[in-house]
Motif scaffolding. Structure first.
Motif, PDB file in Angstrom:
ATOM      1  N   HIS A 152       0.844  -1.188   0.000  1.00  9.68           N
ATOM      2  CA  HIS A 152       0.000   0.000   0.000  1.00  9.68           C
ATOM      3  C   HIS A 152       0.886   1.247   0.000  1.00  9.68           C
ATOM      4  O   HIS A 152       1.273   1.726   1.079  1.00  9.68           O
ATOM      5  N   PRO A 153       1.246   1.750  -1.189  1.00 13.85           N
ATOM      6  CA  PRO A 153       2.040   2.981  -1.210  1.00 13.85           C
ATOM      7  C   PRO A 153       1.288   4.128  -0.544  1.00 13.85           C
ATOM      8  O   PRO A 153       0.060   4.074  -0.390  1.00 13.85           O
ATOM      9  N   ASP A 154       2.021   5.158  -0.138  1.00 14.62           N
ATOM     10  CA  ASP A 154       1.405   6.273   0.594  1.00 14.62           C
ATOM     11  C   ASP A 154       0.215   6.843  -0.168  1.00 14.62           C
ATOM     12  O   ASP A 154      -0.871   7.002   0.375  1.00 14.62           O
ATOM     13  N   LEU A 155       0.455   7.189  -1.415  1.00 16.01           N
ATOM     14  CA  LEU A 155      -0.584   7.762  -2.278  1.00 16.01           C
ATOM     15  C   LEU A 155      -0.414   7.180  -3.671  1.00 16.01           C
ATOM     16  O   LEU A 155       0.674   6.706  -4.029  1.00 16.01           O
ATOM     17  N   GLY A 156      -1.465   7.226  -4.465  1.00 18.90           N
ATOM     18  CA  GLY A 156      -1.308   6.689  -5.806  1.00 18.90           C
ATOM     19  C   GLY A 156      -2.460   6.999  -6.733  1.00 18.90           C
ATOM     20  O   GLY A 156      -3.539   7.442  -6.305  1.00 18.90           O
ATOM     21  N   TYR A 157      -2.203   6.755  -8.005  1.00 13.06           N
ATOM     22  CA  TYR A 157      -3.203   6.878  -9.065  1.00 13.06           C
ATOM     23  C   TYR A 157      -3.300   5.498  -9.728  1.00 13.06           C
ATOM     24  O   TYR A 157      -2.553   5.187 -10.672  1.00 13.06           O
ATOM     25  N   PRO A 158      -4.197   4.652  -9.210  1.00 12.23           N
ATOM     26  CA  PRO A 158      -4.246   3.253  -9.673  1.00 12.23           C
ATOM     27  C   PRO A 158      -4.463   3.085 -11.175  1.00 12.23           C
ATOM     28  O   PRO A 158      -3.919   2.154 -11.773  1.00 12.23           O
ATOM     29  N   LYS A 159      -5.256   3.983 -11.805  1.00 12.93           N
ATOM     30  CA  LYS A 159      -5.562   3.805 -13.230  1.00 12.93           C
ATOM     31  C   LYS A 159      -4.317   3.874 -14.093  1.00 12.93           C
ATOM     32  O   LYS A 159      -4.259   3.234 -15.155  1.00 12.93           O
ATOM     33  N   VAL A 160      -3.319   4.671 -13.675  1.00 16.26           N
ATOM     34  CA  VAL A 160      -2.087   4.786 -14.463  1.00 16.26           C
ATOM     35  C   VAL A 160      -0.903   4.131 -13.750  1.00 16.26           C
ATOM     36  O   VAL A 160       0.241   4.268 -14.188  1.00 16.26           O
ATOM     37  N   LYS A 161      -1.175   3.432 -12.657  1.00 14.11           N
ATOM     38  CA  LYS A 161      -0.142   2.737 -11.888  1.00 14.11           C
ATOM     39  C   LYS A 161       1.011   3.668 -11.492  1.00 14.11           C
ATOM     40  O   LYS A 161       2.183   3.369 -11.719  1.00 14.11           O
ATOM     41  N   LEU A 162       0.633   4.771 -10.869  1.00 16.09           N
ATOM     42  CA  LEU A 162       1.620   5.739 -10.399  1.00 16.09           C
ATOM     43  C   LEU A 162       1.513   5.851  -8.885  1.00 16.09           C
ATOM     44  O   LEU A 162       0.428   6.111  -8.335  1.00 16.09           O
ATOM     45  N   ALA A 163       2.635   5.635  -8.182  1.00 18.68           N
ATOM     46  CA  ALA A 163       2.667   5.710  -6.721  1.00 18.68           C
ATOM     47  C   ALA A 163       3.509   6.889  -6.265  1.00 18.68           C
ATOM     48  O   ALA A 163       4.532   7.222  -6.882  1.00 18.68           O
ATOM     49  N   LEU A 164       3.080   7.533  -5.195  1.00 22.22           N
ATOM     50  CA  LEU A 164       3.843   8.605  -4.553  1.00 22.22           C
ATOM     51  C   LEU A 164       4.228   8.117  -3.163  1.00 22.22           C
ATOM     52  O   LEU A 164       3.355   7.774  -2.365  1.00 22.22           O
ATOM     53  N   GLU A 165       5.523   8.070  -2.882  1.00 16.81           N
ATOM     54  CA  GLU A 165       6.007   7.598  -1.594  1.00 16.81           C
ATOM     55  C   GLU A 165       6.761   8.734  -0.900  1.00 16.81           C
ATOM     56  O   GLU A 165       7.775   9.228  -1.415  1.00 16.81           O
ATOM     57  N   TYR A 166       6.257   9.164   0.265  1.00 13.36           N
ATOM     58  CA  TYR A 166       6.953  10.212   1.011  1.00 13.36           C
ATOM     59  C   TYR A 166       7.974   9.556   1.934  1.00 13.36           C
ATOM     60  O   TYR A 166       7.659   8.612   2.660  1.00 13.36           O
ATOM     61  N   GLU A 167       9.193  10.084   1.911  1.00 12.62           N
ATOM     62  CA  GLU A 167      10.259   9.515   2.723  1.00 12.62           C
ATOM     63  C   GLU A 167      10.839  10.590   3.634  1.00 12.62           C
ATOM     64  O   GLU A 167      11.439  11.560   3.175  1.00 12.62           O
ATOM     65  N   GLY A 168      10.635  10.429   4.931  1.00  6.79           N
ATOM     66  CA  GLY A 168      11.209  11.339   5.909  1.00  6.79           C
ATOM     67  C   GLY A 168      12.665  11.001   6.171  1.00  6.79           C
ATOM     68  O   GLY A 168      13.228  10.067   5.594  1.00  6.79           O
ATOM     69  N   ASP A 169      13.282  11.751   7.080  1.00  3.88           N
ATOM     70  CA  ASP A 169      14.707  11.557   7.355  1.00  3.88           C
ATOM     71  C   ASP A 169      15.004  10.153   7.879  1.00  3.88           C
ATOM     72  O   ASP A 169      16.087   9.609   7.639  1.00  3.88           O
ATOM     73  N   HIS A 170      14.038   9.555   8.613  1.00  9.12           N
ATOM     74  CA  HIS A 170      14.307   8.231   9.181  1.00  9.12           C
ATOM     75  C   HIS A 170      14.464   7.178   8.096  1.00  9.12           C
ATOM     76  O   HIS A 170      15.124   6.156   8.299  1.00  9.12           O
ATOM     77  N   HIS A 171      13.881   7.438   6.906  1.00  7.11           N
ATOM     78  CA  HIS A 171      14.056   6.499   5.795  1.00  7.11           C
ATOM     79  C   HIS A 171      15.514   6.483   5.329  1.00  7.11           C
ATOM     80  O   HIS A 171      16.010   5.474   4.843  1.00  7.11           O
ATOM     81  N   ARG A 172      16.175   7.634   5.487  1.00  5.50           N
ATOM     82  CA  ARG A 172      17.561   7.767   5.032  1.00  5.50           C
ATOM     83  C   ARG A 172      18.551   7.338   6.108  1.00  5.50           C
ATOM     84  O   ARG A 172      19.588   6.742   5.817  1.00  5.50           O
ATOM     85  N   THR A 173      18.252   7.641   7.354  1.00  9.59           N
ATOM     86  CA  THR A 173      19.209   7.406   8.431  1.00  9.59           C
ATOM     87  C   THR A 173      19.149   5.990   8.999  1.00  9.59           C
ATOM     88  O   THR A 173      20.094   5.536   9.635  1.00  9.59           O
TER      89      THR A 173
END
Length: 307
Positions: free
Chosen positions: A241-262
């Protein structure tokens, strides 16, 4: 309760007479030794702690607010936390403040006075109380509706997403309950702002950053992305379940905070997640606080065929 709790030892809250009955001397009372003052006529007894539940995300300021709330409620029966204090206790995202942190209390006694630095008392003819982790707090829905007079619509949507979602605490009310409250409450301040926020609040949101990203897309006249669309990924035989998305065109938006990097573990999990989504035919746009939003808008429009 789905969310795990820690437990902290709170000092017992006693009146001066109760402190004396527990063996406190006049010197103890005057100096605050062993029985530090909590409010006028009220002392903390650190020798007799009581175990209280606290959220795992609670910091020292949260615990300080909780202890002072209990002390003042002992001194002034009937008062409850409200406004920004209730927001902090619930774990909702606070709107930007003027930097002055006050303990906000509410009472239905219109003649009540509390003269204490750092305490703001709100007198309300209609006051609904709830118990939150053993703390006397104004009902979440009443807190939310009263914030409308001091918050922007965007801030209300963030708070609303948190209140009905699964951010730091379990959901405190539902969209259906909020709809009934707005439509069924007479003389509701800032009703139009509440209605505007209600139209934008969504279930199942995980963080304020997701709300920000969704509201940004709407503000740019983009179609509103779906919150946590279900994507079956055959390479891992799981539905993600990606954060946000447009299922009809299979486009996902994933927000990544600093903890994703560190966090090395989080970073590895993110890579596996993105690879699984891509293998399922989805395009993933990864977004951070530093992402160029103009370029992001162009990329989304291109995928949606809006250019």
């Amino acid at each position: 309760m789905k969310h795990p709790l820690n437990y902290a030892d709170y000092p017992a809250i006693v009146s001066v007479s109760e402190a004396r009955a527990r063996g406190a001397s006049d010197y103890d009372i005057r100096s605050g030794r062993n029985f530090p003052p909590a409010a006028w006529g009220i002392r903390f007894d650190g020798t007799d702690p009581t175990e209280f539940p606290i959220p795992t995300w609670a910091d020292d300021d949260w615990i300080k607010d909780a202890q002072m709330l209990l002390a003042l409620a002992h001194r002034h029966p009937g008062v409850v936390a409200c406004s920004e204090t209730a927001v902090r206790l619930f774990g909702w995202p606070l709107p930007r403040s003027n930097g002055k942190v006050s303990l906000h209390l509410a009472t239905s006694d219109i003649n009540k006075r509390i003269r204490r630095r750092g305490v703001t008392l709100h007198r309300m003819r209609t006051l609904r109380r709830t118990d939150f982790l053993g703390l006397p707090v104004q009902s979440p829905m009443q807190v939310f509706s009263q914030l409308a007079s001091v918050c922007t619509v965007e801030s209300l949507v963030k708070i609303g997403d948190a209140a009905i979602g699964d951010w730091k605490s379990p959901p405190q009310f539902s969209l259906e309950d909020l709809d009934k409250h707005i439509s069924g409450t007479k003389h509701l301040r800032a009703r139009s702002k509440l209605l505007s926020a209600f139209e934008l609040i969504r279930e199942d949101v995980d963080s304020p950053m997701e709300t920000d990203l969704r509201l940004w897309a709407v503000s740019r006249d983009l179609p509103e992305p779906v919150v946590h669309p279900a994507v079956y990924c055959p390479t891992i035989d799981r539905t993600l379940h990606p954060d946000l998305g447009y299922p009809k065109v299979k486009l996902a938006l994933e927000y990544e905070g600093d903890h994703h990097r560190t966090s090395e573990g989080q970073w590895a999990a993110d890579i596996d997640r993105v690879n699984a989504l891509k293998a399922a035919g989805w395009t993933v746009l990864r977004v951070t606080k530093s992402t160029n939003r103009r370029q992001l808008e162009r990329d989304i429009r291109r995928h949606l065929g809006l250019q």
